[in-house]
Motif scaffolding. Sequence first.
Motif, PDB file in Angstrom:
ATOM      1  N   THR A  32       0.831  -1.212   0.000  1.00 26.26           N
ATOM      2  CA  THR A  32       0.000   0.000   0.000  1.00 26.26           C
ATOM      3  C   THR A  32       0.865   1.262   0.000  1.00 26.26           C
ATOM      4  OG1 THR A  32      -0.330  -0.058   2.417  1.00 26.26           O
ATOM      5  CG2 THR A  32      -1.971  -1.186   1.047  1.00 26.26           C
ATOM      6  N   SER A  33       2.127   1.142   0.434  1.00 25.19           N
ATOM      7  CA  SER A  33       3.051   2.276   0.292  1.00 25.19           C
ATOM      8  C   SER A  33       3.365   2.508  -1.193  1.00 25.19           C
ATOM      9  CB  SER A  33       4.344   2.004   1.074  1.00 25.19           C
ATOM     10  OG  SER A  33       4.063   1.871   2.454  1.00 25.19           O
ATOM     11  N   THR A  36       0.202   4.128  -2.863  1.00 21.41           N
ATOM     12  CA  THR A  36       0.131   5.550  -2.503  1.00 21.41           C
ATOM     13  C   THR A  36       1.137   6.358  -3.325  1.00 21.41           C
ATOM     14  OG1 THR A  36      -0.515   4.928  -0.266  1.00 21.41           O
ATOM     15  CG2 THR A  36       0.360   7.145  -0.557  1.00 21.41           C
ATOM     16  N   THR A  37       2.353   5.834  -3.406  1.00 25.69           N
ATOM     17  CA  THR A  37       3.409   6.515  -4.168  1.00 25.69           C
ATOM     18  C   THR A  37       3.023   6.608  -5.648  1.00 25.69           C
ATOM     19  OG1 THR A  37       5.032   5.630  -2.612  1.00 25.69           O
ATOM     20  CG2 THR A  37       5.883   6.459  -4.712  1.00 25.69           C
ATOM     21  N   SER A 120      -1.255   3.997   4.251  1.00 29.49           N
ATOM     22  CA  SER A 120       0.168   3.747   4.518  1.00 29.49           C
ATOM     23  C   SER A 120       0.643   4.941   5.345  1.00 29.49           C
ATOM     24  CB  SER A 120       0.957   3.648   3.211  1.00 29.49           C
ATOM     25  OG  SER A 120       0.992   4.906   2.559  1.00 29.49           O
ATOM     26  N   ASN A 123       0.620   8.339   3.448  1.00 30.06           N
ATOM     27  CA  ASN A 123      -0.601   9.164   3.295  1.00 30.06           C
ATOM     28  C   ASN A 123      -1.488   9.113   4.542  1.00 30.06           C
ATOM     29  OD1 ASN A 123      -1.501   6.527   2.932  1.00 30.06           O
ATOM     30  ND2 ASN A 123      -3.019   7.077   1.378  1.00 30.06           N
ATOM     31  N   TYR A 220       2.586  12.118   1.134  1.00 24.65           N
ATOM     32  CA  TYR A 220       1.694  12.330  -0.013  1.00 24.65           C
ATOM     33  C   TYR A 220       0.264  12.594   0.454  1.00 24.65           C
ATOM     34  CZ  TYR A 220       5.532  10.040  -2.536  1.00 24.65           C
ATOM     35  OH  TYR A 220       6.752   9.698  -3.052  1.00 24.65           O
ATOM     36  N   VAL A 223      -5.676   9.878  -1.366  1.00 28.07           N
ATOM     37  CA  VAL A 223      -6.497   8.816  -0.786  1.00 28.07           C
ATOM     38  C   VAL A 223      -6.909   7.871  -1.921  1.00 28.07           C
ATOM     39  CG1 VAL A 223      -8.640   8.250   0.436  1.00 28.07           C
ATOM     40  CG2 VAL A 223      -7.364  10.316   1.057  1.00 28.07           C
ATOM     41  N   PRO A 224      -6.203   6.762  -2.094  1.00 30.91           N
ATOM     42  CA  PRO A 224      -6.639   5.780  -3.097  1.00 30.91           C
ATOM     43  C   PRO A 224      -7.908   5.069  -2.612  1.00 30.91           C
ATOM     44  CG  PRO A 224      -4.295   5.514  -2.540  1.00 30.91           C
ATOM     45  CD  PRO A 224      -4.903   6.385  -1.499  1.00 30.91           C
ATOM     46  N   LYS A 233      -7.632   7.485  -7.594  1.00 31.12           N
ATOM     47  CA  LYS A 233      -7.320   8.529  -6.613  1.00 31.12           C
ATOM     48  C   LYS A 233      -8.601   9.312  -6.365  1.00 31.12           C
ATOM     49  CE  LYS A 233      -4.558  12.428  -7.219  1.00 31.12           C
ATOM     50  NZ  LYS A 233      -3.287  12.985  -7.747  1.00 31.12           N
TER      51      LYS A 233
END
Lengths: 234, 234
Positions: A32-33, A36-37, A120, A123, A220, A223-224, A233
């Motif tokens: 999940t990192s 987010t990236t 993560s 975020n 970041y 919010v996915p 996103k």
Amino acid sequence: MRKIDVCPTPELLHLYQLEGKIAVVVDVLRATSCMTTAFAHGVAKIIPVALLEECRDLQCQGYIAAAERDAKKAEGFDLDNSPFSYMDSKLAGKTIAVTTTNGTMAITKSRAAEKVIIGSFLNKKAIVEYLRNSPNDVVVVCAGWKGKVNLEDMLFAGSVVCGLKGDFAVEDDSALSALMIYEAAKYNMIKFMAGSSHVRRLHGLGLTKDIEFCLREDVYNVVPILDGEVLIKL
Amino acid sequence: MRKIDVCPTPELLHLYQLEGKIAVVVDVLRATSCMTTAFAHGVAKIIPVALLEECRDLQCQGYIAAAERDAKKAEGFDLDNSPFSYMDSKLAGKTIAVTTTNGTMAITKSRAAEKVIIGSFLNKKAIVEYLRNSPNDVVVVCAGWKGKVNLEDMLFAGSVVCGLKGDFAVEDDSALSALMIYEAAKYNMIKFMAGSSHVRRLHGLGLTKDIEFCLREDVYNVVPILDGEVLIKL
């Protein structure tokens, strides 16, 4: 008062009622990192799939495909599971199919929830704000490691509980445990995490840089969120 | 070096290899605290059974029968699940059949282990000494609450990990988490436990005295151990 629960591993998800709630799926190291990236760097959509075969099918259909098993890139795929691989302007606007050992399965198992979002440390603030401004109860779903509980996802869960504890009731002992772990670790998460099984596994693979990056907070503001079968996103 | 793992709930026991190991089953509030108290007061044998029906059958065969469901005594049985009920000289030399919501199921599910012993704060020192002097790896099996993780059993697991950490390797993140929870709580466990779900449940039933007693450390020097289908005092 709204409630926040923590499911410490997807293996226990059948004991949690997700209907009407927001599920925050977390796999700090590293799925999940990475997601987010990826969104922070302009990726348009991510298709999370549980199986390598599904991911390969999507690759054959022309999607960029990322696949990790046992912390390593699976053979024949385009991307691995390092956040640094997603800081690439060539990925902007693209759709990526992703499968990982634990994280994508946690997402697909959480679909009964009203909404599924991706959390993560990177975020965390954006996630906490989103939850605070939503009317729903929350379940943080930790991806764990092959069904077992892991420290880094519980640590993140605890940080979300900590961020929401004035507005949400903490009823579940797992949420209390996560909060205690976060309270003990928050001033030096990298040192604290040194003993964890997956950190040792990643260090062994030379991925120390990934660990340090994935434990950075509030990098970041994205919010996915799951939209049907696909992450976008918000 | 020997290893110590913590299984945070019987629902995850299929992920742990028990063969050749010692399983320490714990249900602090209150099943294993009751069993410890019973043996310390001269009870000869305890037959742990998972189902109410099995317990009733044993009662019909003439055994004293103890049954708890949802923290209350099940109707028609002889004893409840309070340690104070076992401080009775009339029980000396007797065999008791016992079923509880979580604890007895955790025992029956742990039978694949080389040895199954019964832990609680009341006999913690005796358990730690026994494990230190045994050659086997250890898995602490937390009974939890209806499949979910609870705080009091993780707290006990952490206290055992703490007691053994010089002699045993702590490899599992659940064991690390348990250790952290114990380190945070050890100076005032009663206050620390006040927020836990089962403590609130027991307070609601007027069982505050039970909670305080079950959190007392090293009261009894007994090690209950499974011998076939029956628990005896080592």
